[in-house]
Design a protein around this motif. Sequence first.
Motif, short mmCIF file in Angstrom:
data_model
loop_
_atom_site.label_atom_id
_atom_site.label_comp_id
_atom_site.label_asym_id
_atom_site.label_seq_id
_atom_site.Cartn_x
_atom_site.Cartn_y
_atom_site.Cartn_z
N TYR A 55 0.78 -1.36 -0.10
CA TYR A 55 -0.08 0.04 -0.04
C TYR A 55 0.84 1.32 -0.13
CZ TYR A 55 -2.70 3.92 1.89
OH TYR A 55 -3.41 4.92 2.10
N PHE A 56 2.06 1.48 0.75
CA PHE A 56 2.79 2.64 1.04
C PHE A 56 3.45 2.81 -0.54
CE2 PHE A 56 1.53 2.07 5.36
CZ PHE A 56 1.61 3.13 5.82
N ILE A 57 4.03 1.64 -0.86
CA ILE A 57 4.72 1.78 -2.21
C ILE A 57 3.81 2.19 -3.26
CG2 ILE A 57 5.96 0.42 -3.99
CD1 ILE A 57 6.60 -1.88 -1.74
N LEU A 58 2.62 1.59 -3.42
CA LEU A 58 1.67 2.25 -4.43
C LEU A 58 1.30 3.66 -4.17
CD1 LEU A 58 -0.53 -0.94 -5.04
CD2 LEU A 58 1.37 0.00 -6.39
N ASP A 59 1.26 4.05 -2.86
CA ASP A 59 0.85 5.46 -2.50
C ASP A 59 2.04 6.26 -2.99
OD1 ASP A 59 -0.75 7.25 -1.34
OD2 ASP A 59 0.63 7.44 0.39
N PHE A 60 3.30 5.83 -2.77
CA PHE A 60 4.43 6.65 -3.59
C PHE A 60 4.22 6.83 -4.96
CE2 PHE A 60 8.55 6.77 -5.49
CZ PHE A 60 8.88 8.06 -4.90
N TYR A 61 4.08 5.68 -5.77
CA TYR A 61 3.87 5.86 -6.99
C TYR A 61 2.55 6.67 -7.55
CZ TYR A 61 7.88 3.04 -8.13
OH TYR A 61 9.32 2.83 -8.18
N GLU A 62 1.44 6.69 -6.83
CA GLU A 62 0.45 7.81 -7.03
C GLU A 62 0.87 9.19 -7.28
OE1 GLU A 62 -3.32 8.01 -5.20
OE2 GLU A 62 -3.51 5.82 -5.00
N THR A 63 2.02 9.58 -6.52
CA THR A 63 2.68 10.96 -6.79
C THR A 63 3.57 10.94 -7.97
OG1 THR A 63 2.46 11.41 -4.49
CG2 THR A 63 4.19 12.52 -5.75
N VAL A 64 4.32 9.71 -8.14
CA VAL A 64 5.18 9.52 -9.42
C VAL A 64 4.40 9.66 -10.66
CG1 VAL A 64 6.81 8.02 -10.48
CG2 VAL A 64 6.98 8.27 -8.25
N CYS A 65 3.18 9.00 -10.87
CA CYS A 65 2.35 8.90 -11.98
C CYS A 65 1.78 10.37 -12.58
CB CYS A 65 1.44 7.68 -11.93
SG CYS A 65 -0.06 8.28 -10.84
N ASP A 66 1.72 11.37 -11.45
CA ASP A 66 1.12 12.44 -11.83
C ASP A 66 2.31 13.56 -11.86
OD1 ASP A 66 -1.47 12.67 -13.11
OD2 ASP A 66 -2.43 12.49 -10.83
N VAL A 67 3.60 13.14 -11.95
CA VAL A 67 4.52 14.31 -11.87
C VAL A 67 4.35 15.31 -13.13
CG1 VAL A 67 6.97 14.76 -12.30
CG2 VAL A 67 6.16 12.98 -10.37
N TYR A 68 4.09 15.02 -14.36
CA TYR A 68 4.06 15.81 -15.39
C TYR A 68 2.92 16.90 -15.54
CZ TYR A 68 3.52 17.50 -20.34
OH TYR A 68 3.43 18.12 -21.61
N LEU A 69 1.55 16.11 -15.29
CA LEU A 69 0.46 17.01 -15.17
C LEU A 69 0.28 18.06 -13.90
CD1 LEU A 69 -2.36 14.89 -17.08
CD2 LEU A 69 -0.79 16.78 -17.92
N LYS A 70 0.67 17.16 -12.85
CA LYS A 70 0.18 18.14 -11.57
C LYS A 70 1.23 18.86 -11.10
CE LYS A 70 -1.24 16.89 -7.07
NZ LYS A 70 -1.75 15.73 -5.91
N TYR A 71 2.47 18.57 -11.39
CA TYR A 71 3.59 19.47 -10.91
C TYR A 71 4.69 19.93 -12.17
CZ TYR A 71 2.85 16.97 -6.74
OH TYR A 71 2.24 16.59 -5.29
N ASN A 72 4.08 19.89 -13.29
CA ASN A 72 4.55 20.60 -14.47
C ASN A 72 6.21 20.11 -14.92
OD1 ASN A 72 4.47 22.18 -16.64
ND2 ASN A 72 4.33 24.10 -15.72
N LEU A 73 6.52 19.09 -14.48
CA LEU A 73 7.59 18.45 -14.56
C LEU A 73 7.85 17.58 -15.55
CD1 LEU A 73 10.45 19.01 -13.15
CD2 LEU A 73 10.26 16.91 -11.84
N PRO A 74 8.81 17.71 -16.48
CA PRO A 74 8.73 16.87 -17.86
C PRO A 74 9.43 15.61 -17.37
CG PRO A 74 10.46 18.52 -18.19
CD PRO A 74 9.58 18.81 -17.06
N LEU A 75 8.72 14.70 -16.60
CA LEU A 75 9.40 13.57 -16.06
C LEU A 75 8.32 12.53 -15.78
CD1 LEU A 75 11.96 11.98 -15.09
CD2 LEU A 75 11.29 12.77 -12.85
#
Length: 754
Positions: free
Chosen positions: A552-572
């Motif tokens: 659960y905690f690992i997938l919670d981390f990747y919930e942030t990772v998967c939206d890096v481009y649109l949510k945080y405007n970072l080209p990654l």
Amino acid sequence: MQQRESTKNPKQALHVCRSSQSDLSEWRIGVKTAGPKSVDLKSAEKYKKEKQQSASDQADNSTQDHLEQALTYFERGKIKDCIPLKKNEALQKHLATVESVALQRGLSPEGLDVLLNVALSGRLADTVNGRILKCLIPASLIAESSVVSAVSWLCVGKCSGSTQLLFLRWLIAMFDFIDHKEKLHALYGIFFCSLQDEKQCPYVCHLLYLLTRRENGESIQSGMQPHLQALLSLYKLLCPELVSITLPAKMKTYFRNSASLWKAAINAIRRRNQGTSPTSQQLNLGTAHLQSRKRKWNTQLILPACNAETNNPIKSEEVNHIDILSHSESFPVEQLHTFSQLLQNIHHLEFPSQMGSVLRNSLLLHYMNCVKDESIYLRLYYWMGQTLQEECTWSKIDNEQYEEEFKDFLDIIYKTECFLQKGFSSCEEFLYKSLPFWDGFCCRSQILRLVSWIPLSNFSEIKPLLCEPLAQLFFTSSLYFKCSVLESLKELLQNWLSWHVMQLDVEADPKISPLNSTLSGLVNSVADLIHFVGWISTVALRLENNATFLLYFILDFYETVCDVYLKYNLPLLVMPPPGVFYPALLSVDSVSLNQLCYIMYRYRTNLVAAKENEQIKKTILQFKFSSQTYQEYNQYIMAMVGCLWTSSAFQKDIHPQGIRLDPEVLKKTRVQEVRNSFNIVHHPALMGYAILFLQQAWPEDKTLNFNLIKGRRWNWYLEYLYMQGFQGLKLFIESSINRVSQVSQTKLGNDQDS
């Protein structure tokens, strides 16, 4: 012989008397009874406590009398100049009294004033002066007039250089005990002239560092010793045009700790004199009036208060009758009580000498957010770095018993970082130095929360200092510790990304400020952090046998990772490693499967947006995602569709670390309908819902025939899952299956109906 016999007889008589008195008291409380009635034990205990209290009061009165006699002797007694201690019994007696009382209860401001004048007047030998200065431990506070008077003795020059040096050390250690600082600031020039003394220079620099204000920012001729670097760094921030030399950028320990001679005694007196532990007091970011018992470093970590003027009721009353908003000069922080006062005086606010007091004053923290005054951060970082180093619970054996106080201090720092939305470099250095020696248990939650606010920097520099010692603890600690570390690293990633968003807001126009090497460094650091978390997550899942709680905690981390481009405007965009993806896909927990579906849906949304922006060549996107990212995403999608929808994962999973198996190997398993093992009906995480669906749709059928779920009933089953809260599964199917293979879905439904 007669003398010995005469001294012996009274002792024997006293012994007999005590013995008989003990027997009588025992008879009174009922230990020895003469009749059938028993005496109440509570009254006996009350009598005993009253007796002990009376004895204690008598002892205190006697000690106070002896102390007054000693102070009178030093103040008015006729002491011959520089008389040796061994030849004066009265001096020995009174000096021993002062030392004993000082170490037990501390000295009053009046007593400190008397002893300071005696020690610095040069009337006594250096050994006596040294002993007096070492026992100058305040019970509450130190009067500013006493310090000014003591400095005047330094100007006279009657005391030796060693005594002057010891006094400077004492003054630095007791700086936060001084009730006011205005007159002391007026002596700034006197201390500045003492920089020429080579031995006193380090301590004078330390003292000037504590006293310096903006008006004191004047250049000095100096070398590059650490103590002079500290003073110059403060001057350069206050008056950069006057200091032209280049100073080291990294923080370091500029000054030696001058409080070591008095620290243990101060701690003991503080615990005796305070009825309640400071840990029971509520710690908040407010301007509440505190006691004026202040110190710079202390085991109980009582932060100094910046509103010291309120200790003087007469002066406070005067302040209330004047218009404090009409001042055109510097505005003292002790008069700052409302936010409107802060706004009207924000450009001439005078910060306190005790920088630690800023941590619990929300108005001053607002000021730090509004006004970018680096001198404030510099002084606060130095104070905080010294305090963390001195009070770290696991760095020194004698600090272990004060873990709760240290926890409270770390909590205050964390709250301040959250308030400022900025990590402290002194905390970062403390973590780098202390983590290799940390056991992972002491102050666990506090340390991991501080980790989440480490300032953004090159990951290659952070890795050996933070990641390697943290990984060693991560692999060898409990499941709960692993989850706590993953939560902390997720918050660290979010703080870095939020910092990037704030930097974009600061820029006037993204078109004018195209992506440069700074953003490239941010992208690399964030990517390296994500890869590091992916590595430790893969190993942790193997060690913990794919524990659901950890997943659960690992997938919670990747919930942030998967939206890096649109949510945080970072080209990654970084995909999870196979060691995380496949345990989640084949998990027996429905929450993990639903979470994975939502994550893959967000990956698709971000990749589609990136592809569209790349095609229209937006100026904000000068970075391109690598083809490997798209390829890895497609491999994962094929595996998920093969498992959940087409029942062909064992044949069509093309990922190098996937679950594809040869038909011969599948036959050897002797599992019936092995192809359907992981579709949405037979998947271990969803089979319970399939059973409930069958029981509700066909209550008379007790065979639980899963083959009934086909055709239109397949769609009914999907709607049933969506109603149970599987929104991640719904988004994934509607985006990655319905749109891509609508024809195959219809064909599959017809085949199953037939």
